[in-house]
Design a protein around this motif. Structure first.
Motif, PDB file in Angstrom:
ATOM      1  N   CYS A 160       4.528  -8.365   1.031  1.00 49.62           N
ATOM      2  CA  CYS A 160       5.682  -7.483   1.237  1.00 49.62           C
ATOM      3  C   CYS A 160       5.746  -7.136   2.718  1.00 49.62           C
ATOM      4  N   HIS A 162       6.878  -4.674   4.110  1.00 51.72           N
ATOM      5  CA  HIS A 162       6.685  -3.245   4.405  1.00 51.72           C
ATOM      6  C   HIS A 162       5.264  -2.796   4.108  1.00 51.72           C
ATOM      7  N   CYS A 163       4.770  -3.115   2.898  1.00 54.25           N
ATOM      8  CA  CYS A 163       3.465  -2.569   2.510  1.00 54.25           C
ATOM      9  C   CYS A 163       2.372  -3.629   2.484  1.00 54.25           C
ATOM     10  N   HIS A 175      10.851  -4.964  -6.004  1.00 54.66           N
ATOM     11  CA  HIS A 175       9.763  -4.174  -5.426  1.00 54.66           C
ATOM     12  C   HIS A 175      10.284  -3.290  -4.295  1.00 54.66           C
ATOM     13  N   CYS A 180       8.234  -0.192  -3.584  1.00 56.47           N
ATOM     14  CA  CYS A 180       7.434  -0.265  -2.363  1.00 56.47           C
ATOM     15  C   CYS A 180       7.283   1.119  -1.719  1.00 56.47           C
TER      16      CYS A 180
END
Ligand SMILES: [Zn+2]
Ligand SMILES: [Zn+2]
Ligand SMILES: [Zn+2]
Ligand SMILES: [Zn+2]
Ligand SMILES: [Zn+2]
Ligand SMILES: [Zn+2]
Ligand SMILES: [Zn+2]
Length: 415
Positions: A160, A162-163, A175, A180
């Motif tokens: 991901c 972002h995370c 997600h 997320c």
């Protein structure tokens, strides 16, 4: 499934053919793992299938030379024939499409190999079909296409953005949109005016830290407004529906009346049995000149029930009757049926007592084209202004046609 015959570079000679089943001595679809080639002590070779079937019937001899043989285990192996077979050249079976004998000239394996090397080649051939190893994915493809597949395989995981969690590709949007913790989101009261943005994991703290009363009130007001609009629209629609229903009921009434009128008219038309009219012929002198002997001048048609009639006029007579004005009544339709009609032609005079009327009764036969009347009713010389038959350059015929069934009172009798 690829069979040996599909990929052999050269057809095998008859010594490689089993003389019982006429097929190759080797396992046809499993040639690359081929078992031993068995022979009797006289050297008769047969394919494994034929030998096995033969001994299953508890026979104890050779299929070809009848030499006694105890069991399949007592046959010897023909190592030379097996070696010769192993040296034969084939195309790699991966020349074909998956589970097919059709050749894939574009992406198939183009290698030519010995049969004895086939098994080891297949295990490392880049063109062999493999299944995707990603859990849930059922796709198969050639080994060399693995990377290409993984790029688009929805079951492959990516980080991901972002995370950095590993997420299956097809689930990434879901997600980021819903789960997320590191994705930046808007405050859930943004519609009410809160402009804050933060990581999803900080949402609870933001709600705690900031007083949202005003924003919540804004949202409630917005909802009330929307509700009002919808309510008004609903009421408006309902009103229009009621109006439409009323109008529909009115139309219904009108339609009923029209239907009754229509039925009345139809029955009146159908029951018309007597017709009377004045046939006015203007510009008599011009017509007299333009319609010579034999030229016919027809009246508009008129109806009695379903019968259509008209009158036809010869202003200068017909053939030998050139001294007369001739008039006839014609039935113009229903060639299939005949009708009895009583009719009269009256040439109207300015002085009614001088009008000249001829009456008759005829059966208008099935055929069309035959009218009734006379060539000699009216002498031409008598039709002029002085005699009173021509008035303002027009003549008038009063025509009566009656097709009602004859009764004693309406029958015309000519003695
Ligand atoms: Zn055989
Ligand atoms: Zn066989
Ligand atoms: Zn034998
Ligand atoms: Zn290959
Ligand atoms: Zn896959
Ligand atoms: Zn994430
Ligand atoms: Zn907020």
């Amino acid at each position: 499934m690829v069979e040996l015959k599909d990929i052999l570079i050269k057809e095998l000679s008859s010594e490689f053919v089993c003389n019982v089943c006429m097929d190759y001595l080797f396992d046809h679809d499993n040639f690359h793992t081929s078992k031993a080639i068995l022979q009797c002590s006289n050297g008769c070779v047969h394919c494994l299938k034929c030998w096995t079937k033969h001994f299953e019937t508890s026979k104890k001899n050779c299929l070809t030379c009848r030499e006694p043989i105890e069991s399949i285990e007592s046959l010897s192996k023909n190592i030379i024939l097996k070696k010769q077979f192993g040296n034969k050249k084939i195309q790699c079976p991966n020349i074909c499409f998956e589970k097919s004998s059709e050749k894939d000239e574009v992406n198939g394996c183009k290698e030519v190999i010995k049969i004895e090397d086939c098994f080891s080649h297949l295990s490392k051939c880049n063109h062999r079909y493999i299944s995707c190893t990603m859990e849930g994915c059922t796709e198969t493809f050639r080994a060399l296409d693995l990377d290409k597949h993984l790029e688009k395989c929805g079951f492959a995981s990516i980080d991901c953005e972002h995370c950095e969690m590993k997420i299956k590709k097809f689930a990434v949007k879901e997600h980021i949109d819903n789960d997320c913790s590191k994705t930046i989101i808007k405050c859930k009261y943004s519609d009410g005016g809160c402009k804050a943005e933060f990581k999803r994991e900080d949402a609870d703290n933001h709600i705690k830290d900031v007083d949202h009363k005003e924003f919540i009130q804004n949202i409630i007001d917005q909802h009330k407004e929307k509700h009002e609009v919808i309510k008004r629209k609903y009421e408006d629609t309902e009103n229009r529906l009621v109006t439409a229903e009323k109008k529909l009921a009115e139309f219904d009434q009108i339609a009923k009346k029209l239907k009754i009128n229509c039925e009345n008219l139809t029955s009146r038309i159908d029951s018309t049995e007597k017709y009377q009219c004045n046939w006015v012929i203007y510009n008599y002198s011009e017509k007299f000149r333009t319609y010579p002997n034999g030229a016919m001048f027809a009246s508009p048609a008129f109806w009695l029930g379903s019968y259509k009639f008209n009158c036809e006029l010869y202003l200068n007579g017909y053939k030998d009757y050139s001294d007369f004005l001739s008039i006839f009544l014609f039935k113009k339709n229903h060639p299939e049926s005949s009708v009895q009609a009583r009719y009269s032609f009256e040439l109207v005079n300015r002085n009614p007592s001088k009008s000249v009327k001829y009456s008759n009764s005829s059966t208008f036969d099935k055929d069309l084209g035959y009218g009734f009347g006379s060539f000699r009713y009216y002498k031409k010389v008598e039709i002029n202004e002085e005699s009173g038959f021509v008035v303002d350059n027009k003549i008038i015929f009063n025509i009566v046609v009656d097709i009602s069934p004859p009764t004693s009172s309406n029958v015309l009798i000519s003695q």
